[in-house]
Design a protein around this motif. Structure first.
Motif, PDB file in Angstrom:
ATOM      1  N   SER A   1      46.461 -13.590  36.696  1.00  0.00           N
ATOM      2  CA  SER A   1      46.640 -13.760  38.126  1.00  0.00           C
ATOM      3  C   SER A   1      46.502 -12.516  38.632  1.00  0.00           C
ATOM      4  CB  SER A   1      47.712 -14.620  38.476  1.00  0.00           C
ATOM      5  OG  SER A   1      47.719 -15.707  37.962  1.00  0.00           O
ATOM      6  N   LYS A   2      45.189 -11.857  38.899  1.00  0.00           N
ATOM      7  CA  LYS A   2      44.949 -10.427  39.348  1.00  0.00           C
ATOM      8  C   LYS A   2      44.600 -10.313  40.640  1.00  0.00           C
ATOM      9  CE  LYS A   2      42.825  -6.480  37.064  1.00  0.00           C
ATOM     10  NZ  LYS A   2      41.685  -6.129  35.981  1.00  0.00           N
ATOM     11  N   LEU A   3      45.057  -9.559  41.408  1.00  0.00           N
ATOM     12  CA  LEU A   3      44.584  -9.518  42.824  1.00  0.00           C
ATOM     13  C   LEU A   3      43.957  -7.817  42.940  1.00  0.00           C
ATOM     14  CD1 LEU A   3      47.707 -10.576  44.709  1.00  0.00           C
ATOM     15  CD2 LEU A   3      45.600 -11.846  44.477  1.00  0.00           C
ATOM     16  N   VAL A   4      42.677  -7.893  42.959  1.00  0.00           N
ATOM     17  CA  VAL A   4      42.011  -6.760  43.075  1.00  0.00           C
ATOM     18  C   VAL A   4      41.593  -6.268  44.572  1.00  0.00           C
ATOM     19  CG1 VAL A   4      39.784  -5.668  42.253  1.00  0.00           C
ATOM     20  CG2 VAL A   4      40.968  -7.268  40.971  1.00  0.00           C
ATOM     21  N   TYR A   5      42.170  -4.831  44.738  1.00  0.00           N
ATOM     22  CA  TYR A   5      42.057  -4.450  46.280  1.00  0.00           C
ATOM     23  C   TYR A   5      40.945  -3.478  46.224  1.00  0.00           C
ATOM     24  CZ  TYR A   5      43.834  -2.743  50.602  1.00  0.00           C
ATOM     25  OH  TYR A   5      44.136  -2.669  51.749  1.00  0.00           O
ATOM     26  N   GLU A   6      39.834  -3.881  46.920  1.00  0.00           N
ATOM     27  CA  GLU A   6      38.659  -2.879  46.984  1.00  0.00           C
ATOM     28  C   GLU A   6      38.415  -2.286  48.138  1.00  0.00           C
ATOM     29  OE1 GLU A   6      35.031  -4.799  45.585  1.00  0.00           O
ATOM     30  OE2 GLU A   6      36.068  -5.398  43.737  1.00  0.00           O
TER      31      GLU A   6
ATOM     32  N   ALA B   1      45.047   2.126  53.200  1.00  0.00           N
ATOM     33  CA  ALA B   1      45.625   0.817  53.461  1.00  0.00           C
ATOM     34  C   ALA B   1      46.258   0.222  52.509  1.00  0.00           C
ATOM     35  CB  ALA B   1      44.482  -0.039  54.244  1.00  0.00           C
ATOM     36  N   ASP B   2      47.377  -0.405  52.836  1.00  0.00           N
ATOM     37  CA  ASP B   2      48.263  -1.175  52.021  1.00  0.00           C
ATOM     38  C   ASP B   2      47.556  -2.367  51.623  1.00  0.00           C
ATOM     39  OD1 ASP B   2      50.059   0.942  52.882  1.00  0.00           O
ATOM     40  OD2 ASP B   2      51.795  -0.203  53.252  1.00  0.00           O
ATOM     41  N   MET B   3      48.009  -2.684  50.335  1.00  0.00           N
ATOM     42  CA  MET B   3      47.296  -4.180  50.010  1.00  0.00           C
ATOM     43  C   MET B   3      47.787  -5.241  50.910  1.00  0.00           C
ATOM     44  SD  MET B   3      46.992  -6.505  46.271  1.00  0.00           S
ATOM     45  CE  MET B   3      46.195  -4.896  45.513  1.00  0.00           C
TER      46      MET B   3
ATOM     47  N   ALA C   1      50.591  -0.859  46.908  1.00  0.00           N
ATOM     48  CA  ALA C   1      50.398  -2.143  46.742  1.00  0.00           C
ATOM     49  C   ALA C   1      51.038  -3.175  47.724  1.00  0.00           C
ATOM     50  CB  ALA C   1      50.341  -2.627  45.335  1.00  0.00           C
ATOM     51  N   LEU C   2      52.476  -3.082  47.814  1.00  0.00           N
ATOM     52  CA  LEU C   2      53.215  -3.886  48.570  1.00  0.00           C
ATOM     53  C   LEU C   2      54.257  -3.032  49.388  1.00  0.00           C
ATOM     54  CD1 LEU C   2      54.374  -6.202  45.716  1.00  0.00           C
ATOM     55  CD2 LEU C   2      52.564  -6.712  47.298  1.00  0.00           C
ATOM     56  N   THR C   3      54.302  -3.268  50.567  1.00  0.00           N
ATOM     57  CA  THR C   3      55.124  -2.447  51.631  1.00  0.00           C
ATOM     58  C   THR C   3      55.884  -3.754  52.479  1.00  0.00           C
ATOM     59  OG1 THR C   3      53.459  -0.847  52.058  1.00  0.00           O
ATOM     60  CG2 THR C   3      55.147  -1.298  53.714  1.00  0.00           C
TER      61      THR C   3
ATOM     62  N   THR D   1      39.501  -7.389  50.420  1.00  0.00           N
ATOM     63  CA  THR D   1      38.804  -6.209  50.788  1.00  0.00           C
ATOM     64  C   THR D   1      39.424  -5.643  52.004  1.00  0.00           C
ATOM     65  OG1 THR D   1      37.373  -7.979  52.228  1.00  0.00           O
ATOM     66  CG2 THR D   1      36.439  -7.320  49.896  1.00  0.00           C
ATOM     67  N   SER D   2      40.388  -6.228  52.670  1.00  0.00           N
ATOM     68  CA  SER D   2      41.127  -5.554  53.626  1.00  0.00           C
ATOM     69  C   SER D   2      42.806  -5.838  53.463  1.00  0.00           C
ATOM     70  CB  SER D   2      40.687  -6.091  55.142  1.00  0.00           C
ATOM     71  OG  SER D   2      40.871  -7.506  55.147  1.00  0.00           O
ATOM     72  N   SER D   3      43.656  -5.169  54.292  1.00  0.00           N
ATOM     73  CA  SER D   3      44.851  -5.215  53.999  1.00  0.00           C
ATOM     74  C   SER D   3      45.248  -6.341  54.719  1.00  0.00           C
ATOM     75  CB  SER D   3      45.781  -3.836  54.769  1.00  0.00           C
ATOM     76  OG  SER D   3      46.809  -3.994  54.981  1.00  0.00           O
ATOM     77  N   ILE D   4      46.234  -7.022  54.007  1.00  0.00           N
ATOM     78  CA  ILE D   4      46.855  -8.434  54.713  1.00  0.00           C
ATOM     79  C   ILE D   4      48.556  -8.225  55.161  1.00  0.00           C
ATOM     80  CG2 ILE D   4      47.640 -10.527  53.767  1.00  0.00           C
ATOM     81  CD1 ILE D   4      45.834 -10.477  51.608  1.00  0.00           C
TER      82      ILE D   4
END
Length: 168
Positions: free
Chosen positions: A70-75, A80-82, A112-114, A50-53
């Motif tokens: 293996s699913k990462l769901v970004y809500e 903001a980047d995941m 998704a990835l930076t 639920t927030s950027s890592i």
């Protein structure tokens, strides 16, 4: 099978509190596993973030899962980047393998990835679903990207800024 009790075994995100039920917010647990400095295993499940890592001062990063299961769901509906891999000291290696990155909303225009200050990046057998940008690579990145599926061809793919020796 990953022996979760062996010394030097990969950190299983379920062992640090992540529940792959698509209900519980597992942002803190996933962050904890990623900053541990160990190899991280994300088993089958749907993990709600639920927030950027942001990862800082990690020397090497190796994250793997069980493919699309293996699913990462970004809500997050903002910009903001995941996951941001960034450090004052360059990260030597970043590997993401057999994972699914999914945006719950299509209004998030962030990657998704930076990767900032990363030297070697490998993205292998990963799915990026509903992500307007898949990857953003900035500064000193040598990139090897294999089998990146894109379910929405009208979305941007990969942005490379100030990087050298990139193979995509």
């Amino acid at each position: 099978t990953h022996n979760r009790m062996s010394q030097n075994a990969p950190v299983n995100v379920k062992d640090v509190g992540a529940v792959g039920d698509d209900v519980a917010d597992v942002t803190a647990a996933i962050t904890s596993a990623l900053v541990s400095g160990a190899v991280v295993y994300i088993p089958k499940g749907t993990y709600k973030i639920t927030s950027s890592i942001s990862l800082n001062d990690v020397t090497d990063l190796f994250v793997f899962g069980d493919g699309e299961q293996s699913k990462l769901v970004y809500e997050v509906s903002g910009g903001a980047d995941m996951l941001v891999v960034s450090s004052g000291n360059p990260i030597k290696r970043s590997v993401f393998r057999d994972l699914c990155f999914f945006y719950a909303t299509t209004t998030n225009g962030a990657p998704a990835l930076t990767f900032n200050q990363s030297e070697d990046v490998l993205i292998e057998n990963c799915v990026f679903d509903r992500c307007q940008l898949k990857l953003k690579l900035a500064t000193r990145a040598n990139v090897f990207s294999n089998l990146v599926k894109n379910y929405h061809s009208n979305r941007s793919g990969i942005v490379v800024a100030n990087a050298t020796d990139c193979i995509i």
